[in-house]
Design a protein around this motif. Structure first.
Motif, PDB file in Angstrom:
ATOM      1  N   LYS A 164       5.576 -17.553  -4.999  1.00 43.63           N
ATOM      2  CA  LYS A 164       5.505 -16.985  -3.484  1.00 43.63           C
ATOM      3  C   LYS A 164       5.168 -15.331  -3.809  1.00 43.63           C
ATOM      4  O   LYS A 164       5.391 -14.908  -4.525  1.00 43.63           O
ATOM      5  N   GLU A 165       4.563 -15.213  -2.547  1.00 42.64           N
ATOM      6  CA  GLU A 165       3.797 -13.652  -2.526  1.00 42.64           C
ATOM      7  C   GLU A 165       5.077 -12.591  -2.725  1.00 42.64           C
ATOM      8  O   GLU A 165       4.572 -11.738  -3.448  1.00 42.64           O
ATOM      9  N   LYS A 166       5.973 -12.807  -2.197  1.00 44.39           N
ATOM     10  CA  LYS A 166       6.926 -11.817  -2.581  1.00 44.39           C
ATOM     11  C   LYS A 166       7.600 -11.705  -3.843  1.00 44.39           C
ATOM     12  O   LYS A 166       7.587 -10.585  -4.198  1.00 44.39           O
ATOM     13  N   ASP A 167       7.656 -12.774  -4.547  1.00 43.35           N
ATOM     14  CA  ASP A 167       7.709 -12.511  -6.124  1.00 43.35           C
ATOM     15  C   ASP A 167       6.883 -11.922  -6.903  1.00 43.35           C
ATOM     16  O   ASP A 167       6.895 -11.285  -7.635  1.00 43.35           O
ATOM     17  N   ILE A 168       5.417 -12.219  -6.562  1.00 41.87           N
ATOM     18  CA  ILE A 168       4.236 -11.627  -7.117  1.00 41.87           C
ATOM     19  C   ILE A 168       4.176 -10.211  -6.710  1.00 41.87           C
ATOM     20  O   ILE A 168       3.835  -9.343  -7.769  1.00 41.87           O
ATOM     21  N   LEU A 169       4.388  -9.645  -5.597  1.00 41.28           N
ATOM     22  CA  LEU A 169       4.188  -8.380  -5.247  1.00 41.28           C
ATOM     23  C   LEU A 169       5.440  -7.579  -5.868  1.00 41.28           C
ATOM     24  O   LEU A 169       5.333  -6.584  -6.508  1.00 41.28           O
ATOM     25  N   LYS A 170       6.691  -8.164  -5.998  1.00 41.68           N
ATOM     26  CA  LYS A 170       7.658  -7.548  -6.799  1.00 41.68           C
ATOM     27  C   LYS A 170       7.379  -7.452  -8.495  1.00 41.68           C
ATOM     28  O   LYS A 170       7.611  -6.517  -8.850  1.00 41.68           O
ATOM     29  N   ALA A 171       6.843  -8.489  -8.837  1.00 44.23           N
ATOM     30  CA  ALA A 171       6.386  -8.498 -10.498  1.00 44.23           C
ATOM     31  C   ALA A 171       5.549  -7.398 -10.456  1.00 44.23           C
ATOM     32  O   ALA A 171       5.597  -6.794 -11.865  1.00 44.23           O
ATOM     33  N   PHE A 172       4.675  -7.205  -9.949  1.00 39.71           N
ATOM     34  CA  PHE A 172       3.446  -6.263 -10.056  1.00 39.71           C
ATOM     35  C   PHE A 172       3.586  -4.925  -9.510  1.00 39.71           C
ATOM     36  O   PHE A 172       2.855  -3.954  -9.498  1.00 39.71           O
ATOM     37  N   GLU A 173       4.700  -4.890  -8.572  1.00 41.94           N
ATOM     38  CA  GLU A 173       4.934  -3.645  -7.918  1.00 41.94           C
ATOM     39  C   GLU A 173       3.523  -3.244  -6.963  1.00 41.94           C
ATOM     40  O   GLU A 173       3.114  -2.155  -7.121  1.00 41.94           O
ATOM     41  N   LEU A 174       3.098  -4.446  -6.463  1.00 39.27           N
ATOM     42  CA  LEU A 174       1.684  -4.213  -5.904  1.00 39.27           C
ATOM     43  C   LEU A 174       1.704  -3.483  -4.585  1.00 39.27           C
ATOM     44  O   LEU A 174       0.856  -2.552  -4.634  1.00 39.27           O
ATOM     45  N   ASP A 175       2.890  -3.161  -3.841  1.00 36.41           N
ATOM     46  CA  ASP A 175       2.835  -2.326  -2.695  1.00 36.41           C
ATOM     47  C   ASP A 175       2.759  -0.676  -3.122  1.00 36.41           C
ATOM     48  O   ASP A 175       2.110  -0.040  -2.559  1.00 36.41           O
ATOM     49  N   SER A 176       3.400  -0.500  -4.333  1.00 38.27           N
ATOM     50  CA  SER A 176       3.600   0.797  -4.692  1.00 38.27           C
ATOM     51  C   SER A 176       2.001   1.170  -5.376  1.00 38.27           C
ATOM     52  O   SER A 176       1.441   2.321  -5.130  1.00 38.27           O
TER      53      SER A 176
END
Length: 92
Positions: free
Chosen positions: A69-81
């Motif tokens: 899920k996108e939210k899990d990938i975003l969190k794992a990579f800290e992509l927003d930051s």
């Protein structure tokens, strides 16, 4: 996700390891066997691997993801930051 997060300092690429098996070997991505953990997402910074999703076991082998899920990938990579840092540097 790549459409939303691509900037001058943040790029995305897709590689088919069936056609480039040497890359699978280089990054310890198993492509044969009972459990093949594809897709594997790898984050590079300045040409160096910094993070792998779904993750690595104690032997450095890629594990099977519980979720893509996108939210899990975003969190794992800290992509927003990472994205926000790229935007800040781009606007300087």
């Amino acid at each position: 996700m790549s459409l939303k997060y691509t900037t001058v300092g943040l790029k995305f690429a897709k590689v088919n390891v069936d056609y480039l098996p040497e890359l699978a070997t280089q990054y310890n991505i198993p492509v044969t066997g009972l459990v093949v953990p594809l897709p594997v997402l790898i984050l590079f910074k300045n040409g160096e691997k910094t993070n792998v999703y779904p993750g690595l076991d104690k032997n450095g082998n890629i594990t099977v993801a519980k979720s893509y899920k996108e939210k899990d990938i975003l969190k794992a990579f800290e992509l927003d930051s990472i994205y926000n840092n790229c935007i800040r540097h781009q606007n300087k």
